[in-house]
Design a protein around this motif. Structure first.
Motif, PDB file in Angstrom:
ATOM      1  N   ASP A   4       0.870  -1.176   0.000  1.00  0.00           N
ATOM      2  CA  ASP A   4       0.000   0.000   0.000  1.00  0.00           C
ATOM      3  C   ASP A   4       0.908   1.228   0.000  1.00  0.00           C
ATOM      4  N   LEU A  34      -1.205  -2.092  12.148  1.00  0.00           N
ATOM      5  CA  LEU A  34      -0.762  -2.485  10.810  1.00  0.00           C
ATOM      6  C   LEU A  34       0.592  -3.194  10.816  1.00  0.00           C
ATOM      7  N   TRP A  55       3.316   0.241   3.183  1.00  0.00           N
ATOM      8  CA  TRP A  55       2.954  -0.805   4.139  1.00  0.00           C
ATOM      9  C   TRP A  55       2.786  -2.101   3.371  1.00  0.00           C
ATOM     10  N   TYR A  57       1.480  -6.068   3.078  1.00  0.00           N
ATOM     11  CA  TYR A  57       0.454  -7.007   3.551  1.00  0.00           C
ATOM     12  C   TYR A  57       0.618  -8.323   2.808  1.00  0.00           C
ATOM     13  N   ARG A  63      -4.723  -6.898   4.366  1.00  0.00           N
ATOM     14  CA  ARG A  63      -4.797  -5.431   4.402  1.00  0.00           C
ATOM     15  C   ARG A  63      -6.143  -4.981   4.956  1.00  0.00           C
ATOM     16  N   ARG A  66      -6.404  -5.684   8.822  1.00  0.00           N
ATOM     17  CA  ARG A  66      -5.586  -4.801   9.660  1.00  0.00           C
ATOM     18  C   ARG A  66      -6.116  -3.370   9.644  1.00  0.00           C
ATOM     19  N   ARG A  67      -6.530  -2.898   8.472  1.00  0.00           N
ATOM     20  CA  ARG A  67      -7.063  -1.532   8.389  1.00  0.00           C
ATOM     21  C   ARG A  67      -8.402  -1.418   9.113  1.00  0.00           C
ATOM     22  N   LEU A  96      -2.131   0.506  -4.734  1.00  0.00           N
ATOM     23  CA  LEU A  96      -1.773  -0.830  -4.274  1.00  0.00           C
ATOM     24  C   LEU A  96      -0.849  -1.454  -5.311  1.00  0.00           C
TER      25      LEU A  96
END
Length: 120
Positions: A4, A34, A55, A57, A63, A66-67, A96
């Motif tokens: 991300d 995250l 970030w 994932y 993703r 976690r978000r 992404l």
């Protein structure tokens, strides 16, 4: 793996102050939900007053999970509200990224200087 990439454009003259604010208030919460970021960068040329964070994932589901935890945290919602009130963030761009097969990832040591680069 899914990366991300988030790029922020900050009001002129406010980048250092915003990054101090972000490091103190957002980054601890982001790490809690995250994990550690892949990288943080500030713009060295091109569009001014920008910074990027990356970030990693496992996949889109990782993703999303976690978000979702981050956005369920009232401290994160308060940070977003408080940050919005400052007017520092002018724009945000999100992308992404997926790795390209057959190409190694990661920063391996220091960048080469022109003297160290292979000549061909």
């Amino acid at each position: 793996m899914l990366v991300d990439e988030r790029t922020y454009v900050i009001a002129p003259g406010c980048l250092a102050r915003y990054l101090d604010w972000h490091r103190a208030r957002a980054l601890p919460l982001m790490r809690e939900h995250l994990g550690d970021p892949l990288a943080y960068f500030s713009g060295a040329d091109g569009e001014l007053n920008t910074f990027v964070h990356l970030w990693a994932y496992a996949d889109a589901a990782d993703r999303e999970a976690r978000r979702a935890r981050l956005f369920a945290d009232p401290r994160w919602l308060r940070y977003r509200q408080d940050t919005s009130a400052t007017g520092w963030v002018i724009a945000q761009h999100n992308r992404l990224l997926q790795p390209v097969a057959g190409v190694a990832m990661g920063l391996r040591g220091s960048p080469r200087t022109s003297e160290e680069a292979p000549h061909g």
